[in-house]
Design an enzyme around this catalytic site. Sequence first.
Site, short mmCIF file in Angstrom:
data_model
loop_
_atom_site.label_atom_id
_atom_site.label_comp_id
_atom_site.label_asym_id
_atom_site.label_seq_id
_atom_site.Cartn_x
_atom_site.Cartn_y
_atom_site.Cartn_z
CB THR A 1 -0.86 0.00 1.13
OG1 THR A 1 -2.05 1.07 1.02
CG2 THR A 1 -0.22 0.21 2.61
CE LYS B 1 -4.78 -1.02 1.86
NZ LYS B 1 -3.75 -0.94 0.73
N GLY C 1 -2.72 5.40 10.07
CA GLY C 1 -2.59 4.66 8.77
C GLY C 1 -1.64 3.62 8.89
CB SER D 1 4.79 -1.26 -2.04
OG SER D 1 3.45 -0.70 -2.32
CG ASP E 1 4.02 0.69 -5.46
OD1 ASP E 1 4.69 -0.18 -5.62
OD2 ASP E 1 3.35 0.57 -4.44
CB THR F 1 0.23 2.36 -4.58
OG1 THR F 1 1.01 1.88 -3.82
CG2 THR F 1 -0.68 3.59 -4.13
#
Length: 174
Positions: free
Chosen positions: A2, A35, A47, A126, A162, A165
């Site tokens: 994430t 999240k 988070g 990530s 990414d 994401t």
Amino acid sequence: MTTICSVRFNGKTAIAGDGQVTLGEKVIAKATARKIRRIYHDRVIIGFAGGVADAVSLQDMLEGKLEAYSGDLRRAAVEMAQAWRKDPTLQKLNAMLIAFNDKDLLLISGNGEVLEPDENVVAIGSGGNFAQAAAIAMTRHANDMQADEIAHEAVKIASGIDVFTDDHIVTDEI
């Protein structure tokens, strides 16, 4: 995997995070996971990145420490990090947290670290490095933006780089 990014800018602190949950490295299991959460009577926002069950365990632990220390986020975070590092069962948890309130912005890791960022920007997951770099650049050069806009845009930039994401981004601020 994430991306979660938090920014303190112009008197506000905001956080943004994507909603992607992956199974392994090839399957997107969910695109709209939340999240980012408010805890301790809605006075602390967290988070998390990493395993969801692990993050929920850490959320519960941090909330317990906040209760024990009357909402003192810095003290609760240090106590939580110490317990996390010392307990062999907790050491297996695979997650990181960003936590903030109206005074503190902290990164909490399982290595016993409780870090306050140098430039009022912290990001995990990530895509965290991409989001952090983007947010730092915006805080240095975009005086017309608000903290929530910077955090959102930083995660959006990370989502374009990414693969873990996505652009289903949720924000919150104090």
